[in-house]
Write a protein that holds these residues in place. Structure first.
Motif, PDB file in Angstrom:
ATOM      1  N   HIS A 115       4.829   0.854  -0.809  1.00 50.07           N
ATOM      2  CA  HIS A 115       4.465  -0.124  -1.671  1.00 50.07           C
ATOM      3  C   HIS A 115       4.541  -1.462  -0.982  1.00 50.07           C
ATOM      4  O   HIS A 115       3.636  -2.379  -0.840  1.00 50.07           O
ATOM      5  CB  HIS A 115       4.922  -0.071  -3.071  1.00 50.07           C
ATOM      6  CG  HIS A 115       4.029   0.786  -4.039  1.00 50.07           C
ATOM      7  ND1 HIS A 115       2.787   0.648  -4.263  1.00 50.07           N
ATOM      8  CD2 HIS A 115       4.727   1.931  -4.665  1.00 50.07           C
ATOM      9  CE1 HIS A 115       2.437   1.733  -5.062  1.00 50.07           C
ATOM     10  NE2 HIS A 115       3.435   2.294  -5.476  1.00 50.07           N
ATOM     11  N   SER A 118       2.218  -1.872   1.736  1.00 57.32           N
ATOM     12  CA  SER A 118       0.623  -1.973   1.322  1.00 57.32           C
ATOM     13  C   SER A 118       0.463  -3.488   1.528  1.00 57.32           C
ATOM     14  O   SER A 118      -0.857  -3.939   1.878  1.00 57.32           O
ATOM     15  CB  SER A 118       0.669  -1.734   0.108  1.00 57.32           C
ATOM     16  OG  SER A 118       1.161  -2.434  -1.057  1.00 57.32           O
ATOM     17  N   ALA A 119       1.286  -4.551   1.478  1.00 62.12           N
ATOM     18  CA  ALA A 119       1.007  -5.878   1.662  1.00 62.12           C
ATOM     19  C   ALA A 119       0.723  -6.219   3.223  1.00 62.12           C
ATOM     20  O   ALA A 119      -0.235  -7.178   3.292  1.00 62.12           O
ATOM     21  CB  ALA A 119       2.098  -6.931   1.151  1.00 62.12           C
ATOM     22  N   SER A 136       5.492  -0.789 -10.785  1.00 66.33           N
ATOM     23  CA  SER A 136       4.575   0.305 -11.020  1.00 66.33           C
ATOM     24  C   SER A 136       4.888   1.054 -12.326  1.00 66.33           C
ATOM     25  O   SER A 136       5.635   0.814 -13.233  1.00 66.33           O
ATOM     26  CB  SER A 136       4.847   1.278  -9.969  1.00 66.33           C
ATOM     27  OG  SER A 136       6.058   2.102  -9.923  1.00 66.33           O
ATOM     28  N   VAL A 274       3.675  -5.903  -5.304  1.00 65.01           N
ATOM     29  CA  VAL A 274       3.394  -4.782  -4.842  1.00 65.01           C
ATOM     30  C   VAL A 274       3.366  -3.653  -6.164  1.00 65.01           C
ATOM     31  O   VAL A 274       4.440  -3.871  -6.967  1.00 65.01           O
ATOM     32  CB  VAL A 274       3.783  -4.320  -3.614  1.00 65.01           C
ATOM     33  CG1 VAL A 274       3.340  -5.215  -2.646  1.00 65.01           C
ATOM     34  CG2 VAL A 274       5.322  -3.989  -3.787  1.00 65.01           C
ATOM     35  N   ALA A 278       1.143  -4.771 -10.012  1.00 67.43           N
ATOM     36  CA  ALA A 278       0.543  -5.871  -9.493  1.00 67.43           C
ATOM     37  C   ALA A 278      -0.710  -5.951  -9.272  1.00 67.43           C
ATOM     38  O   ALA A 278      -1.463  -7.010  -8.837  1.00 67.43           O
ATOM     39  CB  ALA A 278       1.452  -5.649  -7.910  1.00 67.43           C
ATOM     40  N   CYS A 279      -1.696  -5.009  -9.791  1.00 69.56           N
ATOM     41  CA  CYS A 279      -3.242  -4.963 -10.180  1.00 69.56           C
ATOM     42  C   CYS A 279      -3.326  -6.207 -11.193  1.00 69.56           C
ATOM     43  O   CYS A 279      -4.479  -6.870 -11.322  1.00 69.56           O
ATOM     44  CB  CYS A 279      -3.888  -3.850 -10.202  1.00 69.56           C
ATOM     45  SG  CYS A 279      -4.007  -2.864  -9.154  1.00 69.56           S
ATOM     46  N   ARG A 284      -0.753 -11.596 -11.252  1.00 64.61           N
ATOM     47  CA  ARG A 284      -1.409 -12.518 -10.091  1.00 64.61           C
ATOM     48  C   ARG A 284      -1.620 -13.842 -10.154  1.00 64.61           C
ATOM     49  O   ARG A 284      -1.088 -14.487  -9.250  1.00 64.61           O
ATOM     50  CB  ARG A 284      -2.516 -11.487  -9.500  1.00 64.61           C
ATOM     51  CG  ARG A 284      -2.422 -10.322  -9.061  1.00 64.61           C
ATOM     52  CD  ARG A 284      -3.822  -9.745  -8.845  1.00 64.61           C
ATOM     53  NE  ARG A 284      -3.467  -8.356  -8.109  1.00 64.61           N
ATOM     54  CZ  ARG A 284      -4.034  -7.799  -6.871  1.00 64.61           C
ATOM     55  NH1 ARG A 284      -4.751  -8.589  -6.036  1.00 64.61           N
ATOM     56  NH2 ARG A 284      -3.651  -6.761  -6.552  1.00 64.61           N
ATOM     57  N   PHE A 306      -0.401 -10.260  -2.353  1.00 60.97           N
ATOM     58  CA  PHE A 306      -0.448  -8.951  -2.960  1.00 60.97           C
ATOM     59  C   PHE A 306      -1.779  -8.189  -2.583  1.00 60.97           C
ATOM     60  O   PHE A 306      -2.646  -8.848  -1.740  1.00 60.97           O
ATOM     61  CB  PHE A 306      -0.754  -8.990  -4.562  1.00 60.97           C
ATOM     62  CG  PHE A 306      -1.523 -10.197  -4.882  1.00 60.97           C
ATOM     63  CD1 PHE A 306      -0.659 -11.416  -5.584  1.00 60.97           C
ATOM     64  CD2 PHE A 306      -2.736 -10.250  -4.835  1.00 60.97           C
ATOM     65  CE1 PHE A 306      -1.514 -12.180  -5.963  1.00 60.97           C
ATOM     66  CE2 PHE A 306      -3.802 -11.571  -5.255  1.00 60.97           C
ATOM     67  CZ  PHE A 306      -2.827 -12.719  -5.748  1.00 60.97           C
ATOM     68  N   THR A 312      -2.999  -1.323  -3.822  1.00 57.71           N
ATOM     69  CA  THR A 312      -2.021  -1.651  -4.795  1.00 57.71           C
ATOM     70  C   THR A 312      -1.560  -0.458  -5.595  1.00 57.71           C
ATOM     71  O   THR A 312      -0.365  -0.233  -5.552  1.00 57.71           O
ATOM     72  CB  THR A 312      -2.404  -2.733  -5.766  1.00 57.71           C
ATOM     73  OG1 THR A 312      -2.855  -3.716  -5.184  1.00 57.71           O
ATOM     74  CG2 THR A 312      -1.448  -3.212  -6.656  1.00 57.71           C
TER      75      THR A 312
END
Ligand code: KG4
Ligand code: ZN
Length: 346
Positions: A115, A118-119, A136, A274, A278-279, A284, A306, A312
């Motif tokens: 995760h 991912s950024a 998460s 993340v 974080a969606c 955000r 993000f 994400t």
């Protein structure tokens, strides 16, 4: 370096091909939402069976979408843990068998580290040291990383994870599964000031999180107002919109406060937001607003990063990205590699 990532820690079977740790050539995710929806949560036994059914197809599709062959891959990265043991075992066993048969190196990756990486997929310019808020369905952690591959846990959930808290309220109100994205959308139509949720003060100055008090308070409001779980396809009542909106606001506020405290102690140039939660659109916006005030002349300001939504939530591109430096350092295969449900990052 071309890396095949494989992820199967929970309810998403995923495979991806990533070039040089940041260029995503393909990213395939087979979601099991439909299977688990009627139960309002992930059923581990069903998840393992679905992974078994999907993994071959998902890996083949990732290769096909990228226009690549087994021979083109330089190595494989697979999620070793943490997660559901039956689910993890499918990905790990598949990856080991594949590495053995095509004679390519294989590295294990921690899902949480995935995760964090991912950024980097869309922002290879992120500067260390960094502070990552990993939020998460199973984790809420603040992790400080002074340099590549070094991690220090500075705060974690003492009870429910943030995503779990959202999913549980949604299930209780009959709003649907998974609850996070549903509450995100419904909250936009609600009044977040209508219900008050007191944010716990963790008195020892720790950077831990606690969300179970919000759940208890929400259940009390539900009982007091006589709110019944929604019938399928019925309109969502105004009081429910206000309740989920206030609840989401309290969760976001808690995440913000602890991250602010950590940032003022550590003063990192980069903050990463993340993990699936974080969606969340309010999260955000709030992080952008609070950490990146408009001081353009000040080059030393902190930056918040993000990933886009598809990177994400759980995916294998992040696993390939996290595995790439490991494969560069030590390109070997250990066929004794095993899945580990409680694997820790730090
Ligand atoms: O990272 P992830 O895909 O899987 C785990 O590692 O747990 O995260 C899944 C979690 C679920 O709890 C889901 O409800 C939440 O992420 N989530 C969201 C949103 N989209 C997914 N929570 C809040 N707002 C969203 N838009
Ligand atoms: Zn995850």
């Amino acid at each position: 370096m071309l890396v095949l990532g494989i992820e199967s820690s929970c309810d998403e079977t995923a495979a991806a091909l990533v070039q040089d740790g940041h260029t995503v050539l393909s990213n395939v995710v087979a979601s099991q939402v439909k299977t688990h929806r009627e139960f309002g949560g992930v059923v581990p036994e069903l998840a393992s069976r679905e992974h078994l059914r999907n993994i071959g197809y998902v890996v083949r599709k990732a290769l096909r979408d990228a226009g690549k062959d087994h021979d083109d891959i330089d190595g494989i990265a697979v999620t070793q843990g943490p997660g559901l043991i039956g689910s993890l075992l499918v990905g790990v066993s598949y990856a080991k068998a594949m590495a053995f048969s095509i004679k390519k190196p294989l590295v294990p990756v921690n899902h949480i580290e995935g995760h964090i990486f991912s950024a980097f997929l869309e922002h290879p310019d992120i500067r260390y040291p960094l502070l990552a808020l990993v939020v998460s369905g199973g984790h809420t952690s603040l992790i400080y990383s002074p340099k590549l591959g070094a991690y220090e846990s500075i705060g974690r959930a003492r009870d429910d994870a943030a995503g779990e808290a959202l999913d549980k309220l949604s299930k209780f109100l009959g709003l649907g599964y998974p609850g996070g994205p549903i509450i995100d959308q419904l909250s936009k139509r609600g009044d977040a000031r209508r219900f008050s949720f007191s944010i716990p003060k963790i008195s020892d100055g720790s950077l831990d999180f606690s969300f179970s008090g919000f759940k208890t308070a929400a259940l009390r409001y539900i009982q007091q107002a006589g709110i019944q779980p929604r019938c399928p396809r019925a309109k969502v009542a105004k009081i429910v919109l206000d309740l989920v909106s206030s609840y989401q606001q309290a969760i976001v506020e808690t995440l913000l406060r602890q991250t602010q405290k950590a940032a003022s102690r550590l003063r990192p140039p980069s903050i990463l937001l993340v993990g699936g939660v974080a969606c969340n659109s309010l999260l955000r916006q709030t992080f952008k607003r609070e950490f990146e005030p408009d001081t353009r002349e000040n080059d030393t300001r902190v930056r918040v990063y993000f990933p886009s939504p598809v990177l994400t939530t759980d995916n294998a591109a992040m696993i390939a990205a996290a595995g790439t430096p490991k494969l560069c350092r030590n390109p070997r295969t250990d066929l004794r590699l095993n899945a580990w449900a409680d694997l820790r990052l730090c």
